[in-house]
Enzyme design. Structure first.
Site, PDB file in Angstrom:
ATOM      1  N   SER A 185       0.812  -1.212   0.000  1.00 21.52           N
ATOM      2  CA  SER A 185       0.000   0.000   0.000  1.00 21.52           C
ATOM      3  C   SER A 185       0.848   1.266   0.000  1.00 21.52           C
ATOM      4  O   SER A 185       0.447   2.289  -0.572  1.00 21.52           O
ATOM      5  CB  SER A 185      -0.935   0.001   1.220  1.00 21.52           C
ATOM      6  OG  SER A 185      -1.827  -1.092   1.159  1.00 21.52           O
ATOM      7  N   HIS A 224       0.188   4.354   4.505  1.00 26.38           N
ATOM      8  CA  HIS A 224      -0.426   5.019   3.353  1.00 26.38           C
ATOM      9  C   HIS A 224       0.018   6.477   3.267  1.00 26.38           C
ATOM     10  O   HIS A 224       0.423   6.958   2.197  1.00 26.38           O
ATOM     11  CB  HIS A 224      -1.952   4.949   3.466  1.00 26.38           C
ATOM     12  CG  HIS A 224      -2.496   3.565   3.285  1.00 26.38           C
ATOM     13  ND1 HIS A 224      -3.831   3.298   3.058  1.00 26.38           N
ATOM     14  CD2 HIS A 224      -1.893   2.359   3.307  1.00 26.38           C
ATOM     15  CE1 HIS A 224      -4.011   2.004   2.940  1.00 26.38           C
ATOM     16  NE2 HIS A 224      -2.855   1.417   3.088  1.00 26.38           N
TER      17      HIS A 224
END
Length: 296
Positions: free
Chosen positions: A149, A222
């Site tokens: 991610s 993230h």
């Protein structure tokens, strides 16, 4: 063909800047995005078929087919094994986690790689993965980390860096910006739903649906991956129209990324050394107590 080559060489000699600009605008094969996606799918399929999850891993992430002692997984107690800050991107919690990351990185990464080339996109992607592990190690220092991610969000943020550098040179710049904003808003909306509203929904018993709960998501990875993607994108992506103020942007991006990276590395080194000293000190104290009690 020789005549065309001669004309091309003559045109480059007459106007080298125009020749370089035309060379920069050529399309590249998206080899990196395809290769990294194939490797991630292959490793997850191998782990799912051959390696059952250990009891320790099930306590950390339910129903994840990855052993906690995998040489790829990022573990806070093995920070000195520096390859783990990158290798964890090859592991995923489940098929949905893998499929979501692969689809998004192909959808957003292939157009960017065709424009800027495989080497530049590989740097952006790996920088996002590395920053995701560094950020998680600082904020959530006890979290085991898997998934790409950080690299995916680096690719998304690199689109914003590309728009910053080449907005006037891009034909569908507003469409690309809208596509990135739509995905980020949907992902943030899902995060808020799972964080505040999903706990109020009545869930079926584990015997009926044991995989109902999704694995925990590290949103720190993230965010730090996106920060790395934006700053590194400003540094390495092609700039088709150099403007005077962009030199300042380049130095600012370099300063932000360098400051974050240096701080995170120093934090990890100090944390690791402190942990080792505490562990050694506790062993000495335990031995002294046993000696005072007359236990050999």
């Amino acid at each position: 063909q020789q005549q065309q080559q001669h004309q091309h060489q003559y045109a480059c000699n007459e106007d080298p800047e125009a020749c370089d600009l035309k060379s920069d605008h050529r399309l590249h094969w998206p080899l990196f995005m395809l290769l990294i996606s194939i490797v991630e799918v292959a490793i997850f399929a191998y782990d799912s078929a051959t390696v059952p999850a250990t009891a320790t891993t099930r306590q950390l992430i339910a129903n994840m087919p990855i052993p906690s002692d995998s040489v790829f997984i990022y573990r806070p107690d093995r920070r000195l094994q520096v390859w783990r800050f990158l290798s964890y991107m090859f592991l995923h919690a489940n098929w949905f986690h893998l499929g979501f990351n692969v689809v998004i990185q192909l959808f957003y990464g292939i157009p960017l790689e065709m424009m800027h080339g495989s080497a530049r996109i590989a740097i952006v992607y790996c920088a996002g993965v590395f920053a995701g592990a560094l950020g998680t190690s600082v904020v959530d220092s006890e979290v085991y980390l898997v998934g790409a991610s950080g690299g995916v969000y680096a690719i998304l943020a690199a689109h914003l860096a590309n728009l910053t550098l080449n907005y006037r040179q891009m034909r569908f710049a507003s469409v690309q910006l809208l596509a990135v904003l739509i995905f980020v808003n949907c992902d943030l909306g899902y995060a808020l739903y799972t964080q505040y509203l999903d706990s109020q929904v009545e869930k079926p018993p584990p015997a009926v649906w044991p995989n109902y709960d999704p694995p925990p998501v590290s949103y720190v990875a993230h965010m730090t991956g996106a920060l790395a993607g934006f700053t590194i994108g400003l540094l390495v992506l092609k700039n088709f129209e150099h403007r005077p103020f962009e030199n300042l942007i380049w130095w600012l991006a370099l300063g932000v990324y360098s400051a974050f990276t240096v701080f995170a590395i120093v934090f990890n080194l100090i944390n690791t050394m402190t942990g080792q000293l505490v562990e050694e000190r506790s062993e000495v104290v335990a031995q002294q107590l046993l000696y005072d009690l007359g236990v050999s």
